[in-house]
Design an enzyme around this catalytic site. Structure first.
Site, PDB file in Angstrom:
ATOM      1  CG  HIS A   5      27.862  15.293   4.277  1.00  0.00           C
ATOM      2  ND1 HIS A   5      26.525  15.601   4.394  1.00  0.00           N
ATOM      3  CD2 HIS A   5      28.540  16.360   4.796  1.00  0.00           C
ATOM      4  CE1 HIS A   5      26.411  16.807   4.964  1.00  0.00           C
ATOM      5  NE2 HIS A   5      27.614  17.286   5.212  1.00  0.00           N
ATOM      6  CB  CYS A  13      21.205  23.724   5.419  1.00  0.00           C
ATOM      7  SG  CYS A  13      21.675  22.790   3.949  1.00  0.00           S
ATOM      8  CG  HIS A  33      27.051  20.511   1.543  1.00  0.00           C
ATOM      9  ND1 HIS A  33      28.371  20.264   1.867  1.00  0.00           N
ATOM     10  CD2 HIS A  33      26.425  19.315   1.637  1.00  0.00           C
ATOM     11  CE1 HIS A  33      28.532  18.981   2.135  1.00  0.00           C
ATOM     12  NE2 HIS A  33      27.372  18.378   2.009  1.00  0.00           N
ATOM     13  CB  SER A  34      26.670  20.343   5.395  1.00  0.00           C
ATOM     14  OG  SER A  34      26.927  19.600   6.541  1.00  0.00           O
ATOM     15  CD  GLU A  35      28.356  26.005   9.124  1.00  0.00           C
ATOM     16  OE1 GLU A  35      28.778  25.896   7.953  1.00  0.00           O
ATOM     17  OE2 GLU A  35      28.679  26.950   9.865  1.00  0.00           O
TER      18      GLU A  35
END
Ligand SMILES: *[C@@H]1O[C@H](CO)[C@@H](O)[C@H](O)[C@H]1NC(C)=O
Ligand SMILES: *[C@@H]1O[C@H](CO)[C@@H](O)[C@H](O)[C@H]1NC(C)=O
Ligand SMILES: *[C@@H]1O[C@H](CO)[C@@H](O)[C@H](O)[C@H]1NC(C)=O
Ligand SMILES: *[C@@H]1O[C@H](CO)[C@@H](O)[C@H](O)[C@H]1NC(C)=O
Length: 382
Positions: free
Chosen positions: A356, A212, A208-210
């Site tokens: 998000h 990635c 997820h998010s960072e």
């Protein structure tokens, strides 16, 4: 041996005391945890130099009652978050770990280096934390603080998403430290996650998010061991952070670059090779519509991402997250680099109203049900 069924029921009962909760059903048969390799360094503390171990990462393994797939899933949470993201939702429902265990996947939940149960040697780099104000405005209640057009459609967060709401507060309590030296964070994650795959073998990574960004780095270092990536709103867009509207033609030249290698801080394998990030030539693209950000992509002919292009990648973006503004740029960047990326904007497949943290929201299992067949196509059933 610990009686896990009792543990599960006790956890569910504790959650039910505050929030409505699904009946607890055993989803896993075995659990285990371990730490990846780190590295020894010399460091001075209290006037004395000694050896310390740094960079090792906490990993939890959950094995389902019946293993149906040969390749396990590795979940990596984003900034300020940890493996708890996948265990349950802040309102006491089961998380994605349970969903995928029931489908028959072995699940690994990792805390990033220097976060959660992964140790941080104090004074290495510097720690910060997201404020409750930022979390409600950006993640849990953007509809009340709309700083981008899509925010008004955010409806899926359980509860009001505002400070003082018990579900918001439960989520807030799970916020952890954030290393502000992002290069150090990336180096340690690369060290520990490659060590993890060298130990456990091939996986499908669900970041997820960072998380990635560290997954792109991992896929680049170990393309033969990362069988696929399911990227949930990856850190982006390429090169520079989204500056927010109004967009000037100077953007993003005016904001500092956070990801000199396009989608990462550390070098990736490109062809022709990139020995200095300035060799990636940037091309500005104006926004195609007023609700989208401009993009910085490579100038054509683009260099190929030779390792990441070996990994099938599914990328999800929700309807009402701030990522809806610019994730299309990240998808374009991958396509330019020859990556086999399938980018899904969830409203296009009938999944509406998410922000998000889609995997914690009311329809979290609806999204998991969308993702699972894509994964199942890639891994062999036992
Ligand atoms: C560490 O981070 C805090 C919070 O972001 C900041 O106020 C402080 O100046 C930083 N310290 C150093 C040494 O960078
Ligand atoms: C809000 O959602 C509706 C229905 O999905 C959609 O038609 C509309 O374009 C969305 N508004 C914004 C500003 O994204
Ligand atoms: C990431 O780690 C691997 C394995 O330790 C190493 O070979 C590679 O050079 C590292 N990548 C970067 C960009 O430091
Ligand atoms: C990378 O290239 C830029 C521009 O040519 C130069 O200023 C910089 O010193 C180079 N960096 C390295 C590490 O060689």
């Amino acid at each position: 041996m610990l009686d896990l069924s009792i543990l599960l029921f006790a956890t569910a009962a504790a959650a039910a005391a505050t929030f409505p909760s699904q009946p607890a059903v055993e989803a896993y048969a075995r659990r285990n945890y371990f730490y990846t390799d780190g590295k020894y360094i010399n460091a001075a503390r209290n006037g004395e130099t000694a050896q310390y171990l740094v960079g090792q990462v906490y990993v939890e393994q959950l094995v389902p009652l019946k293993v149906r797939y040969e390749v396990p899933l590795l979940f990596i949470a984003g900034l300020g978050q940890s493996g708890t993201n996948w265990l349950n939702t802040p309102d006491g429902r089961e998380g994605w770990a349970s969903f995928f265990l029931r489908q028959g996947y072995i699940v690994y939940l990792a805390d990033q280096a220097q976060r959660g149960r992964s140790p941080w040697l104090p004074d290495e780099g510097n720690m910060s934390q997201f404020s409750a104000t930022l979390i409600q405005e950006q993640f849990t209640a953007p509809q009340d603080f709309p700083s981008y057009p899509q925010a008004i459609n955010h409806t899926q967060w359980p509860g009001s998403g505002r400070i003082g709401d018990p579900i918001f507060d439960a989520f807030m309590k799970s916020q952890l430290q954030v290393q502000t030296d992002t290069e150090m964070q990336a180096m340690y994650n690369n060290l520990s996650f490659t060590a993890l795959l060298d130990e456990i073998g091939p996986v499908i990574v669900v970041p997820h998010s960072e998380g990635c960004m560290h997954t792109w780095q991992l896929g680049d270092a170990r393309p033969e061991l990362v069988k696929a990536i399911v990227a949930l709103e990856p850190l982006g867009p390429p090169f520079a952070d989204y500056g927010g509207p109004p967009f000037s033609p100077e953007w993003p030249k005016s904001s500092s670059e956070k990801r000199p290698y396009g989608i990462t801080i550390l070098p990736l394998h490109y062809n022709p090779p990139v020995t200095n990030a300035s060799q990636l030539t940037r091309q500005y693209h104006p926004p195609p519509s007023p609700d989208l950000a401009p993009c910085t992509l490579q100038k054509d002919p683009a260099r190929r991402l030779t390792h990441l292009s070996q990994i099938p990648t599914l990328m999800l973006t929700t309807q009402a997250s701030y990522h809806a503004v610019y994730d299309y740029c990240t998808a374009e960047y991958f396509k330019q680099g020859g990556v086999d990326v399938e980018w899904i904007h969830l409203p296009n497949v009938g999944i509406y109203g998410n922000g998000h943290f889609m995997f914690l929201e009311r329809n979290s299992f609806g999204i998991a049900r969308f993702v699972e067949p894509w994964i199942a196509k890639i891994v062999r059933r036992k």
